[in-house]
Scaffold this active site. Structure first.
Site, PDB file in Angstrom:
ATOM      1  N   GLU A 168       0.803  -1.229   0.000  1.00  0.00           N
ATOM      2  CA  GLU A 168       0.000   0.000   0.000  1.00  0.00           C
ATOM      3  C   GLU A 168       0.830   1.271   0.000  1.00  0.00           C
ATOM      4  O   GLU A 168       0.313   2.344  -0.257  1.00  0.00           O
ATOM      5  CB  GLU A 168      -0.971  -0.007   1.201  1.00  0.00           C
ATOM      6  CG  GLU A 168      -0.338   0.104   2.596  1.00  0.00           C
ATOM      7  CD  GLU A 168       0.159  -1.223   3.172  1.00  0.00           C
ATOM      8  OE1 GLU A 168       0.469  -2.133   2.382  1.00  0.00           O
ATOM      9  OE2 GLU A 168       0.258  -1.333   4.404  1.00  0.00           O
ATOM     10  N   ASP A 223     -11.994  21.848   0.703  1.00  0.00           N
ATOM     11  CA  ASP A 223     -13.007  20.971   1.296  1.00  0.00           C
ATOM     12  C   ASP A 223     -14.301  21.725   1.605  1.00  0.00           C
ATOM     13  O   ASP A 223     -15.394  21.268   1.273  1.00  0.00           O
ATOM     14  CB  ASP A 223     -12.464  20.308   2.571  1.00  0.00           C
ATOM     15  CG  ASP A 223     -11.111  19.669   2.326  1.00  0.00           C
ATOM     16  OD1 ASP A 223     -10.833  19.345   1.154  1.00  0.00           O
ATOM     17  OD2 ASP A 223     -10.331  19.505   3.286  1.00  0.00           O
ATOM     18  N   LYS A 371      -8.891  13.415  -0.687  1.00  0.00           N
ATOM     19  CA  LYS A 371      -8.708  14.758  -1.234  1.00  0.00           C
ATOM     20  C   LYS A 371      -8.798  14.808  -2.775  1.00  0.00           C
ATOM     21  O   LYS A 371      -9.455  15.679  -3.328  1.00  0.00           O
ATOM     22  CB  LYS A 371      -7.332  15.276  -0.794  1.00  0.00           C
ATOM     23  CG  LYS A 371      -7.115  16.729  -1.027  1.00  0.00           C
ATOM     24  CD  LYS A 371      -7.666  17.500   0.126  1.00  0.00           C
ATOM     25  CE  LYS A 371      -7.241  18.930   0.170  1.00  0.00           C
ATOM     26  NZ  LYS A 371      -7.666  19.541   1.440  1.00  0.00           N
TER      27      LYS A 371
END
Ligand code: XMP
Length: 515
Positions: A168, A223, A371
């Site tokens: 990962e 955001d 994001k």
């Protein structure tokens, strides 16, 4: 996020990234603690599970993990610690590790087994020293480290894969291909995530609260802008955005707000609370204390404004809209633990406690997104590229970029130098080459020459880093001609600055902000 792919968190600092990489591959997953995983397994049937890495050693852990391995059809990916538990359960042998298997290592395929799209040799990231030394029966060695250690095993008939390294993390060059091999080839799962499903699931959340009055603590950052635009699409004028000017903003922040007021149909009201914040911070020197004061003052200012607004306009707010993203949610499910306690390096959650105090329900339509997904959604909602690709800016703003005690003059020095850096990055078309860029005022005086005279003034540090998520960062390498230009403009144009330095510290060991 509810999903039938479960990620069982054994405490590795990289577990979040598994969720993220799965998402990039088109799969949702649900992160949970080991206890939750074991108890939910009694009632539910996941489609696949991942046993993550973790800091502990199988020699000290006596927990019974056998329920994870009972169902013969359940696809399992064991990563690092997860692979070691698996190795032990199936009758293999785990040995205490050797030094040198931390960090970057070379991976080679074994027994002629090739993972689709992976070459026979590549770089991987190891971060555990225990390893499976005797492979259990019915498992086959498919990957080896350079010095002959077992790096990957696969069950002969069951859908089980074990990896000693971390697929990962960014440093594992073909990590995504290896995870894709697990999801698509070993587990044979069907992808369930795309930009369409992403937008639908966010809108579904907002549709549920149609008819309610929603309040947004608007910052102008990506955001809150995307969250507000999405919510406004559904509830229109029932969304009210309040922007608090705490006096610790850069010129570009105030300009952005003005521009958004002009160019979008968002209903944004600016509250100028500069004096209140500077008054509250008057005697603060310590970084954490400054953060707490800024957070506390924000809540007070915001709360007063909202009560006054409700009284004057006869409105009662039901919801507080927040641009919370998935990494924050995951972090609260699974704090990275050291010695049984999560460690606070910096307290980032600036306005925690606001909804409880104001007795508002929370609306967090982006809480399952990363994001880059939020940015993509912003673009598909019609927002301009420059608005959704703004660099991150911390809630306490310049408050943590003037080291130590704040004053109006020190704030001015950061505002003016930051504006120069921003203008030059834009005009050299370098803004997108760095993830975050800012200036910091150092509390030291140095000698310089200005004109014909001696100057004894302060220092500005430039900080520009590349990062994916702010968790790790490397220094952005920028052309000298650009750095020279920024330095000479700052020394010439910002009163009180005679020296500019460039911070070349990566994270870790440094953090991105200086405080
Ligand atoms: P550090 O300094 O922890 O920063 O390496 C990582 C990222 O987080 C931002 N940051 C903050 N954001 N409140 C915020 O909202 C804070 O108190 C805070 N401190 C750091 C930092 O700008 C970087 O993007």
């Amino acid at each position: 996020m509810k999903s039938s792919i479960w990620i069982i968190d054994f405490g590795s600092q990289y577990t979040q990234l598994i969720t993220r990489k799965f998402r990039e591959l088109g799969f949702t997953s649900e992160l949970m603690t080991v206890e939750d995983g074991l108890s939910r397994l009694k009632l539910e049937k996941p489609e696949a599970i991942v046993l993550s890495g973790g800091p502990q050693s199988v020699f000290e852990d006596k927990t019974d993990y056998s329920p994870f391995f009972k169902d013969e059809k359940l696809p399992i990916l064991g990563i690092c610690y997860g692979m070691q538990i698996m190795g032990q359960y199936f009758g293999g042998k785990v040995e205490k590790g050797v030094q040198g298997e931390y960090g970057l290592a070379k991976l080679k395929c074994a027994n002629n087994f090739l993972i689709p799209n992976c070459p026979s040799e590549s770089d991987v990231w190891m971060s555990h020293s225990d390893h499976v030394s005797v492979i259990p029966d019915k498992f086959k060695l498919i990957l080896q480290s350079e010095n002959g250690l077992t790096a990957g095993i696969k069950h002969d008939s069951r859908p089980i894969l074990g990896l000693q390294f971390h697929p990962e993390v960014h440093h594992t060059v073909h990590g995504k291909d290896i995870l894709s091999f697990f999801l698509n080839n070993i587990a044979a799962l069907k992808s369930d995530w795309s930009s369409k499903t992403m937008m639908e699931s966010c809108l579904e959340e907002v549709n549920k609260i149609k008819g309610s009055k929603v309040l947004c603590a608007f910052s102008g950052g990506v955001d809150s802008l995307v969250a507000a635009t999405l919510v406004q699409k559904v509830i229109g004028k029932d969304l009210y955005c309040f922007f608090v000017n705490n006096g610790l903003l850069r010129p570009q922040d105030l300009n952005t707000i003005k521009m958004l007021q002009e160019k979008t149909s968002l209903n944004i009201e600016v509250i100028d609370a500069t004096e209140i914040f500077l008054g509250a911070l008057k005697d603060d020197k310590d970084p954490e204390h400054k953060r707490k004061t800024i957070g506390k003052t924000f809540i007070e200012v915001f709360e007063n404004k909202v009560h006054e607004f409700e009284k004057n306009h006869g409105v009662k707010f039901d919801y507080l809209l927040q641009g919370t993203l998935y990494p924050d949610v995951i972090e609260s499910i699974s704090p990275h633990k050291v010695g049984g306690k999560s460690v606070t390096i910096k307290s980032h959650h600036n306005v925690g406690g606001l909804p409880e105090r104001m007795k508002l329900k929370l609306l967090e339509p982006l809480r399952y997104l990363f994001k880059d997904e939020v940015r993509a959604m912003g673009l598909s909602l019609g927002l301009e590229r420059d608005w959704v690709f703004r660099h991150p800016f911390p809630g306490p703003g310049i408050g943590v970029r003037v080291l130590g005690q704040l004053s109006r003059d020190s704030i001015r020095k950061v505002q003016e130098s930051d504006q120069i850096l921003f203008e030059e990055l834009k005009s050299h078309q370098l803004y997108d080459s760095t993830w975050q860029a800012f200036t910091v005022l150092l509390p030291v005086k140095t000698v310089g020459v200005k004109g014909d005279g001696r100057a004894y003034e302060e220092v500005i540090a430039l900080r520009m880093v590349n990062s994916q998520d702010g968790m790790t960062a490397s220094v952005t390498e920028l052309p000298w001609s650009f750095l020279n230009r920024v330095s000479s403009r700052i020394c010439n144009e910002v009163k009180g600055i005679t020296r500019v330095v460039y911070d070349i510290t990566s994270k870790p060991p440094g953090t991105i902000e200086w405080e």
